[in-house]
Design an enzyme around this catalytic site. Structure first.
Site, PDB file in Angstrom:
ATOM      1  N   THR A 186      43.966  73.425  51.893  1.00  0.00           N
ATOM      2  CA  THR A 186      44.024  74.510  52.875  1.00  0.00           C
ATOM      3  C   THR A 186      44.413  75.793  52.144  1.00  0.00           C
ATOM      4  O   THR A 186      44.972  75.739  51.044  1.00  0.00           O
ATOM      5  CB  THR A 186      45.052  74.204  53.972  1.00  0.00           C
ATOM      6  OG1 THR A 186      46.331  74.028  53.341  1.00  0.00           O
ATOM      7  CG2 THR A 186      44.695  72.943  54.734  1.00  0.00           C
ATOM      8  N   GLU A 331      40.709  71.106  57.801  1.00  0.00           N
ATOM      9  CA  GLU A 331      41.027  69.755  58.279  1.00  0.00           C
ATOM     10  C   GLU A 331      39.921  69.157  59.152  1.00  0.00           C
ATOM     11  O   GLU A 331      39.938  67.971  59.459  1.00  0.00           O
ATOM     12  CB  GLU A 331      42.309  69.784  59.124  1.00  0.00           C
ATOM     13  CG  GLU A 331      43.579  70.051  58.349  1.00  0.00           C
ATOM     14  CD  GLU A 331      43.893  71.532  58.193  1.00  0.00           C
ATOM     15  OE1 GLU A 331      42.956  72.356  58.238  1.00  0.00           O
ATOM     16  OE2 GLU A 331      45.073  71.870  58.026  1.00  0.00           O
ATOM     17  N   LYS A 438      55.214  87.018  71.679  1.00  0.00           N
ATOM     18  CA  LYS A 438      55.890  86.635  72.913  1.00  0.00           C
ATOM     19  C   LYS A 438      56.691  87.824  73.411  1.00  0.00           C
ATOM     20  O   LYS A 438      57.699  88.199  72.824  1.00  0.00           O
ATOM     21  CB  LYS A 438      56.812  85.450  72.668  1.00  0.00           C
ATOM     22  CG  LYS A 438      56.050  84.156  72.616  1.00  0.00           C
ATOM     23  CD  LYS A 438      56.949  82.953  72.811  1.00  0.00           C
ATOM     24  CE  LYS A 438      56.068  81.701  72.844  1.00  0.00           C
ATOM     25  NZ  LYS A 438      56.690  80.535  72.301  1.00  0.00           N
ATOM     26  N   TRP A 443      52.842  85.746  76.862  1.00  0.00           N
ATOM     27  CA  TRP A 443      52.134  85.816  75.581  1.00  0.00           C
ATOM     28  C   TRP A 443      51.156  86.982  75.587  1.00  0.00           C
ATOM     29  O   TRP A 443      50.454  87.219  76.563  1.00  0.00           O
ATOM     30  CB  TRP A 443      51.339  84.525  75.346  1.00  0.00           C
ATOM     31  CG  TRP A 443      52.203  83.366  74.974  1.00  0.00           C
ATOM     32  CD1 TRP A 443      53.563  83.380  74.819  1.00  0.00           C
ATOM     33  CD2 TRP A 443      51.778  82.027  74.711  1.00  0.00           C
ATOM     34  NE1 TRP A 443      54.001  82.139  74.481  1.00  0.00           N
ATOM     35  CE2 TRP A 443      52.938  81.280  74.398  1.00  0.00           C
ATOM     36  CE3 TRP A 443      50.541  81.398  74.694  1.00  0.00           C
ATOM     37  CZ2 TRP A 443      52.884  79.928  74.080  1.00  0.00           C
ATOM     38  CZ3 TRP A 443      50.499  80.051  74.389  1.00  0.00           C
ATOM     39  CH2 TRP A 443      51.646  79.318  74.075  1.00  0.00           C
TER      40      TRP A 443
END
Ligand code: AMP
Length: 546
Positions: A186, A331, A438, A443
């Site tokens: 990654t 992934e 936040k 959000w």
């Protein structure tokens, strides 16, 4: 009692992909761009023979089943040959990101325990910088010319010389479809990179999945421009899909500037092209400087990060190119879904664009769900927002020598992406979990703000990050890059947003930056922006209370 009468033990391997490509589509071509001179061309039969030659000499160098062979290369014919030679001989192809910082590069070569590394001659100085730290590499193979003395005392071979003495009749071993075929780390934007190991089976099934009409629908008449680097998640499976479908491959080599890519498309008439949004935005800019012809492209895909609506819209209007957005991760091999509009909607229309602004629509083979903070599953209503989890035959179930239990949830991969799914499997990523802002218990989607602001006058690029706020916990800070020679007034940008998002979501904090820092694969690197903010390195203009 009844049992299947099918040949269920027939192994789905990269060797089966190679055999199909060389026998059925032996005349399809891999074209490597040289940036001016005649491009290099090799057909799939030749690639197959060269893969056997390469495998035979790698075996002579001591590469055995399960050994890792690194590649530190551009997208090219030779890289394609390694994509087949290494897995088909039973070894594991470890593609190395040529843009990693030296420390991370040495870490992943040591962690992956690469035995041999193939390196492009033009990249020798980069690999040379870490050569003394490599603990497991027994030999380097240099593709093309270049001063290999930077590699130190380890044995160095030249690709052409090895191939010349290689055995074009090398026998491929029988392989278990569950055996490892390739690995990729990654990009490590948070912490050390993690290794994902793809099996033959996952590679085969993923490649088939990408060929469905709900994905690229590639076929023999296509010419696929592989802009996404071959060191990034198997170039999104394109090199393997090409051999299954017969589509020819266009490899840009080191000629990765938007202008060079346009030259390639114009000369070789690419029909499919895949890239991250920053590349697409760069190609648009080339079109602002000169007349460009993208008429050969029947479909373009964008993934890796959210693409601004203005970019998709401009491609359609100015160049007649329909970009379809897709989503995936290292992934997930990577493709999880593409956002083709539903039946009856013209992809080129405004409504079609609305659909293409979704991150994807689930591809058959991948299952997805969203969960809230307590792990409870949320409905597919297009409204409920939670963490996206996925599972399926080409989704990872572990990391290489790194248990990371926090990344898995009862057989599902926790993606770290926040989003919603609608009743028909279209999903929208609103943020990375770590990028969510936040504010006062609600959000704010940084992705949505970025997307809207990218369409504002005089804006070249924009990234939005959360910054601490005493009253609201966090508030958005918009980091804006003005177009060259043009001035930006944050108050005007705030008014531009008014009515497009709730008033409390409009940032009151603004800063002008020369560029948005990018990761090694061209995505916005918000970690760097956050660090610059914390270090007091960004001059913030505050427009007043939200
Ligand atoms: P990587 O493993 O480097 O390919 O990064 C995977 C991550 O890229 C995902 O988890 C998402 O956060 C992001 N990503 C990929 N495609 C998209 C997309 N279409 N929209 C938004 N984010 C995306």
């Amino acid at each position: 009692m009844i049992t299947s009468t099918m040949q269920d033990d027939f192994p789905l391997t990269v060797t089966a992909i190679l055999e199909h490509g060389t026998r059925v589509f032996g005349d399809s071509q891999c074209v490597t761009w040289t940036g001016g001179a005649e491009p290099r061309r090799a057909n799939y039969s030749t690639i197959g023979r060269n893969a056997r030659r390469l495998a035979s000499v790698l075996a002579e160098l001591g590469v055995g089943p399960g050994d890792r062979v690194g590649t530190f290369c551009w997208n090219s014919q030779e890289h394609l040959e390694a994509y087949y030679a290494v897995p088909c001989m039973g070894a594991v192809l470890h593609t190395l990101n040529i843009r990693l910082p030296a420390g991370q590069l040495a870490h992943i070569i040591n962690h992956g325990e690469d035995k041999v590394v193939l390196v492009d001659g033009t990249l020798l100085p980069l690999l040379g910088a870490v050569a003394s730290q490599l603990r497991t590499v027994e030999a380097f193979v240099v593709v093309g010319a270049g001063d290999a003395s930077v590699l130190g005392n380890v044995a160095v071979h030249r690709y052409d010389e090895l191939l010349a003495r290689g055995n074009k009749f090398f026998d491929w071993p029988d392989l278990d479809e569950r055996a490892p075929a390739a690995m990729c780390y990654t990009s490590g934007t948070t912490g050390d990179p993690k290794g994902v190991v793809y099996s033959h089976r996952s590679t085969f099934l993923h490649a088939l999945g990408t060929l469905s009409n709900n994905c690229t629908g590639a076929r023999e008449s296509d010419r696929m421009l592989t802009i996404v680097p071959m060191f990034h998640v198997n170039a999104w499976g394109i090199p393997y899909g090409a051999f299954l479908s017969g589509a020819s491959l266009h490899m840009p080599g080191p000629h990765m500037t938007p202008a060079a890519l346009v030259d390639f498309i114009e000369a070789e008439r690419s029909t499919l092209a895949s890239a991250v949004p920053t590349i697409w935005a760069g190609i648009l800019q080339v079109g602002e400087q000169r007349e460009i012809d993208l008429s050969s492209i029947r479909m373009a895909t964008s993934g890796g990060a959210a693409i601004p609506r203005v970019v998709m819209e401009a491609f359609q209007r100015r160049h007649g190119v329909t970009i379809v957005q897709g989503w995936g991760m290292t992934e997930t091999s990577p493709v999880g879904g593409l956002a083709h509009p539903p039946a009856g909607v013209d992809p080129a229309s405004e409504e079609g664009l609305d659909w293409r602004m979704k991150s994807g629509r689930l591809l058959a083979g991948v299952q997805m769900r969203i969960v809230d903070d307590s792990g409870a599953e949320l409905p597919w209503d297009g409204v409920a927002v939670g963490e996206i989890e996925v599972r399926g035959p080409w989704i990872t179930s572990a990391y290489h020598r790194d248990p990371a239990p926090e990344k898995f949830d009862h057989g599902w991969l926790r993606t770290g992406d926040i989003g919603c799914i609608d009743p028909h499997g279209y999903f929208l990523i609103t943020d990375r979990a770590k990028d969510v802002i936040k504010s006062g218990g609600e959000w704010i989607s940084s992705v949505e703000l970025e997307n809207l602001l990218a369409g504002a006058p005089h804006v070249q690029e924009v990234a939005v990050i959360g910054i601490p706020d005493e009253k609201w916990t966090e508030r958005p800070l918009a980091c804006v890059v003005p177009r060259p020679g043009e001035a930006i007034d944050p108050a005007e940008l705030a008014s531009f947003l008014a009515g497009k998002v709730a008033s409390w979501q409009v940032p009151e904090n603004w800063t002008l930056v020369d560029e948005v820092p990018k990761t090694t694969v061209g995505k916005f690197d918000k970690k760097v922006l956050r660090a610059r903010y914390q270090a007091g390195d960004l001059e913030v203009l505050r427009l007043g209370e939200p």
